[in-house]
Motif scaffolding. Structure first.
Motif, PDB file in Angstrom:
ATOM      1  N   UNK A  18      40.224  33.300  51.451  1.00 32.34           N
ATOM      2  CA  UNK A  18      39.583  32.102  52.019  1.00 32.34           C
ATOM      3  C   UNK A  18      40.444  30.833  52.155  1.00 32.34           C
ATOM      4  N   UNK A  19      41.837  31.093  51.487  1.00 27.52           N
ATOM      5  CA  UNK A  19      43.015  30.106  51.753  1.00 27.52           C
ATOM      6  C   UNK A  19      43.955  30.310  52.906  1.00 27.52           C
ATOM      7  N   UNK A  20      43.973  31.580  53.139  1.00 29.21           N
ATOM      8  CA  UNK A  20      44.980  31.732  54.146  1.00 29.21           C
ATOM      9  C   UNK A  20      44.213  31.846  55.703  1.00 29.21           C
ATOM     10  N   UNK A  21      45.330  31.656  56.714  1.00 23.91           N
ATOM     11  CA  UNK A  21      44.662  31.756  57.833  1.00 23.91           C
ATOM     12  C   UNK A  21      44.540  33.152  58.118  1.00 23.91           C
ATOM     13  N   UNK A  22      45.403  34.084  57.546  1.00 19.58           N
ATOM     14  CA  UNK A  22      45.298  35.565  57.622  1.00 19.58           C
ATOM     15  C   UNK A  22      44.041  35.868  57.024  1.00 19.58           C
ATOM     16  N   UNK A  58      29.876  34.990  46.576  1.00 22.03           N
ATOM     17  CA  UNK A  58      28.427  34.452  46.261  1.00 22.03           C
ATOM     18  C   UNK A  58      27.949  33.118  45.559  1.00 22.03           C
ATOM     19  N   UNK A  59      29.079  32.615  44.865  1.00 26.38           N
ATOM     20  CA  UNK A  59      29.016  31.077  44.491  1.00 26.38           C
ATOM     21  C   UNK A  59      30.151  30.608  44.535  1.00 26.38           C
ATOM     22  N   UNK A  60      30.292  29.225  43.986  1.00 32.17           N
ATOM     23  CA  UNK A  60      31.660  28.340  43.591  1.00 32.17           C
ATOM     24  C   UNK A  60      32.373  29.013  42.768  1.00 32.17           C
ATOM     25  N   UNK A  61      31.984  29.909  41.926  1.00 35.65           N
ATOM     26  CA  UNK A  61      32.836  30.258  40.873  1.00 35.65           C
ATOM     27  C   UNK A  61      33.999  31.430  41.797  1.00 35.65           C
ATOM     28  N   UNK A  62      33.537  31.779  42.784  1.00 41.03           N
ATOM     29  CA  UNK A  62      34.380  32.881  43.460  1.00 41.03           C
ATOM     30  C   UNK A  62      35.394  32.123  44.191  1.00 41.03           C
ATOM     31  N   UNK A  63      35.722  30.834  44.166  1.00 43.23           N
ATOM     32  CA  UNK A  63      36.765  29.953  44.995  1.00 43.23           C
ATOM     33  C   UNK A  63      37.725  29.591  43.942  1.00 43.23           C
ATOM     34  N   UNK A  64      38.909  29.599  44.417  1.00 39.45           N
ATOM     35  CA  UNK A  64      40.105  29.136  43.641  1.00 39.45           C
ATOM     36  C   UNK A  64      40.847  28.187  44.557  1.00 39.45           C
ATOM     37  N   UNK A  65      41.701  27.541  44.244  1.00 42.11           N
ATOM     38  CA  UNK A  65      42.581  26.427  44.838  1.00 42.11           C
ATOM     39  C   UNK A  65      44.006  26.695  44.142  1.00 42.11           C
ATOM     40  N   UNK A  66      45.069  26.455  45.393  1.00 41.35           N
ATOM     41  CA  UNK A  66      46.397  26.487  45.107  1.00 41.35           C
ATOM     42  C   UNK A  66      46.972  25.097  45.096  1.00 41.35           C
ATOM     43  N   UNK A  67      46.509  24.270  46.041  1.00 43.40           N
ATOM     44  CA  UNK A  67      47.104  22.869  46.383  1.00 43.40           C
ATOM     45  C   UNK A  67      45.910  21.845  46.313  1.00 43.40           C
ATOM     46  N   UNK A  68      44.780  22.144  45.987  1.00 40.68           N
ATOM     47  CA  UNK A  68      43.830  21.126  45.948  1.00 40.68           C
ATOM     48  C   UNK A  68      43.001  21.177  47.293  1.00 40.68           C
ATOM     49  N   UNK A 112      41.212  23.064  50.688  1.00 43.37           N
ATOM     50  CA  UNK A 112      40.461  24.559  51.123  1.00 43.37           C
ATOM     51  C   UNK A 112      38.770  24.493  50.763  1.00 43.37           C
ATOM     52  N   UNK A 113      38.057  25.545  51.099  1.00 45.02           N
ATOM     53  CA  UNK A 113      36.623  25.500  50.818  1.00 45.02           C
ATOM     54  C   UNK A 113      36.397  25.945  49.440  1.00 45.02           C
ATOM     55  N   UNK A 114      35.410  25.155  48.850  1.00 47.61           N
ATOM     56  CA  UNK A 114      35.318  25.323  47.382  1.00 47.61           C
ATOM     57  C   UNK A 114      33.668  25.683  47.189  1.00 47.61           C
ATOM     58  N   UNK A 115      33.032  26.096  48.331  1.00 47.59           N
ATOM     59  CA  UNK A 115      31.574  26.750  48.208  1.00 47.59           C
ATOM     60  C   UNK A 115      31.358  27.413  49.455  1.00 47.59           C
ATOM     61  N   UNK A 116      30.199  28.540  49.160  1.00 45.56           N
ATOM     62  CA  UNK A 116      29.850  29.505  50.494  1.00 45.56           C
ATOM     63  C   UNK A 116      29.566  28.675  51.670  1.00 45.56           C
TER      64      UNK A 116
END
Length: 250
Positions: free
Chosen positions: A136-140, A158-168, A170-174
């Motif tokens: 979800x963070x990469x253009x690829x 499925x939920x916010x817990x599935x999202x991680x961030x590298x630089x702060x 990017x998307x954080x929710x479905x």
């Protein structure tokens, strides 16, 4: 009376069935498709999940291919022609745009870097062959996710817990991811800027590679600000060329 199916045979049949599906399947459908008792199927899937050959998506009550299956099974062997057929078009893309490019495949909610073509004089990137990054963070990854069925994207995120961030960034929710993918589909290519590595941006387009989901991307230093429409056209053209080579040969 039907002859009992050995566990190893049943496991291989499950893998063969799941490898040919575009989305994960409910256990009941797996049991029906293979003619197995449902209790046996649930037990078998649990054991296979413990060994990472299948993965369970509890929110959708479905099962899909796991990392171990991809590494040693059908998906991995099909990656090889993809990598071989993509290498020359990717090298031509790098020569044409003067920026580094790479090919990835989707692996669960990550992308796995299969090829990297480094442009002369350009700085090193984190996208070495074998590296995995959150899709979800990469253009690829976004280029691939935009072409998947909505149910499969929901199963992966499925939920916010599935999202991680590298630089702060990017998307954080479905919901945020869904909006981003709508925009990606409308443009015909995906972008990211500073979400994988600060100071670097990428543009990507999906490759139609059958049951393996792949994409091509170009990455550059954000400060140089290339002609994005022209760069996106070049990436889309390369993705289309790789698709044609996969379908019809060189």
């Amino acid at each position: 009376m039907a002859r009992p199916v050995p566990a190893a045979t049943a496991a291989l049949r499950v893998l063969r069935l799941l490898s040919g599906q575009p989305v994960p399947m409910p256990a009941a459908r797996i049991a029906d498709a293979l003619g197995l008792p449902r209790s046996t199927t649930y037990h078998l899937l649990t054991v296979m999940a413990d060994e990472d050959f299948v993965v369970h998506y509890p929110e959708d009550r479905t099962w899909g291919m796991g990392l171990a299956a991809w590494e040693v099974g059908h998906g991995f062997t099909r990656q090889e022609p993809l990598a071989r057929l993509a290498r020359v078009p990717l090298a031509r893309l790098v020569d044409a745009v003067g920026e580094s490019a790479h090919l990835v495949v989707l692996l669960g909610s990550d992308v796995l870097y299969v090829i990297e073509e480094r442009a002369p004089g350009r700085p090193p990137l984190v996208t070495d062959v074998g590296v995995r990054l959150p899709a979800h963070l990469t253009a690829s990854g976004r280029a691939i996710l935009a072409g998947l069925p909505a149910a499969q994207v929901r199963a992966l995120y499925p939920n916010r817990d599935a999202f991680v961030s590298r630089t702060g960034l990017g998307p954080t929710s479905p919901t945020e991811l869904r909006r981003l993918l709508v925009d990606t589909r409308a443009r015909g290519h995906a972008t990211e800027d500073g979400e994988v590595t600060s100071g670097f941006a990428s543009v990507a387009a999906a490759v139609a590679a059958g049951t393996i989901h792949a994409s091509v991307a170009v990455t550059w230093e954000s400060r140089r600000a290339p002609d994005l429409p022209e760069l996106a056209d070049a990436v889309r053209a390369t993705a289309a060329e790789i698709t044609a080579r996969l379908r019809h040969g060189p």
